[in-house]
Design a protein around this motif. Sequence first.
Motif, PDB file in Angstrom:
ATOM      1  N   TYR A  57      -0.047  -1.194  -5.093  1.00 54.74           N
ATOM      2  CA  TYR A  57      -0.404  -0.028  -5.884  1.00 54.74           C
ATOM      3  C   TYR A  57       0.404  -0.110  -7.173  1.00 54.74           C
ATOM      4  O   TYR A  57       1.516  -0.631  -7.197  1.00 54.74           O
ATOM      5  CB  TYR A  57      -0.124   1.287  -5.127  1.00 54.74           C
ATOM      6  CG  TYR A  57       1.336   1.580  -4.866  1.00 54.74           C
ATOM      7  CD1 TYR A  57       2.103   2.284  -5.798  1.00 54.74           C
ATOM      8  CD2 TYR A  57       1.948   1.174  -3.686  1.00 54.74           C
ATOM      9  CE1 TYR A  57       3.444   2.563  -5.565  1.00 54.74           C
ATOM     10  CE2 TYR A  57       3.288   1.450  -3.442  1.00 54.74           C
ATOM     11  CZ  TYR A  57       4.029   2.138  -4.384  1.00 54.74           C
ATOM     12  OH  TYR A  57       5.354   2.399  -4.159  1.00 54.74           O
ATOM     13  N   THR A  97      -4.878   1.280  -6.507  1.00 55.04           N
ATOM     14  CA  THR A  97      -4.524   0.370  -5.418  1.00 55.04           C
ATOM     15  C   THR A  97      -5.667  -0.595  -5.133  1.00 55.04           C
ATOM     16  O   THR A  97      -6.840  -0.285  -5.375  1.00 55.04           O
ATOM     17  CB  THR A  97      -4.174   1.136  -4.123  1.00 55.04           C
ATOM     18  OG1 THR A  97      -3.687   0.208  -3.137  1.00 55.04           O
ATOM     19  CG2 THR A  97      -5.399   1.843  -3.549  1.00 55.04           C
ATOM     20  N   ALA A 145      -1.921   4.101   0.304  1.00 61.49           N
ATOM     21  CA  ALA A 145      -1.328   4.060  -1.032  1.00 61.49           C
ATOM     22  C   ALA A 145      -0.732   5.411  -1.405  1.00 61.49           C
ATOM     23  O   ALA A 145       0.387   5.487  -1.944  1.00 61.49           O
ATOM     24  CB  ALA A 145      -2.377   3.633  -2.057  1.00 61.49           C
TER      25      ALA A 145
END
Length: 283
Positions: A231, A226, A273
Amino acid sequence: MTMPPGPLGPEQQQQIITQIGNGLASMAPPGWRRLRTEHRAAGRHLETDVLITGPDGTTHSVAPPPELVQLLGTLRAGMYQPGQGTWLGATLTFDPVQGVAADFTLDQEPAWRRPPPPIGFQDELRFFPRAEENIPPWLRQRAGLEPAPVATPPAEAPESLKSPRVYDGLDESGRPVVNREPLSPAERERVLAYLDAAPVVLASRSYDADAFDPDREPLVPLNFRTDGRWYWPGAVAYYLREHDVAPDPELLGHIRALRFILPEVGEPERELAVAAITGQPST
């Protein structure tokens, strides 16, 4: 437009500037106080002004001789830097006391007498190519290009993070389909460096099969990275490196907008993320 056999080094550039000064001096009356030439160019569109200040302090303009325009064109072409372009405007001032002053404008639009048509700016980018991040907004607009991509803002919640498509679909046999322009070798390396520099937030010790070459030993990394805005799975960098598959155009535009410089990714961004990938709420 004059194209030299190759780039001009600093000494060669100075030699041409000296030639220009000598040529202007030959046009001036004895005892001149200042010589000045301004050159503006975009593709084949050229504008050149010559101003001579005589011994009485009066400044008047004269028509630029073809030899002067040719020397300025040679200087401009020889100062081209791959991916960065060359100057669009130059002002050279010669003073018998203070010497030579040279000012070159690379990214600002010159003050045209008559603005070039779009084809002039299109020719400029064809003759002296620039990387996407080195094309200023005004030049993009003048050349009729699409606006520059905009970087995705930092995510504040897991659902705000974006994730790319690894490829564009599957054909009838289940093989991946890609409808993307390949990257130049130079940009490919910069994109790979960006993708690989982002921190890994989830990873497996195993590897996935190569969708483009199923008979190959499984080597596709099963991990996620990420940059705090996006991501992406390890497959994005793998397929770019192994099969020249460019990233999702929106992710690619984001990377270009950031000029290939990875933002700082702290622990909160990493947690977001992981929450986005796993579907679990962030702490």
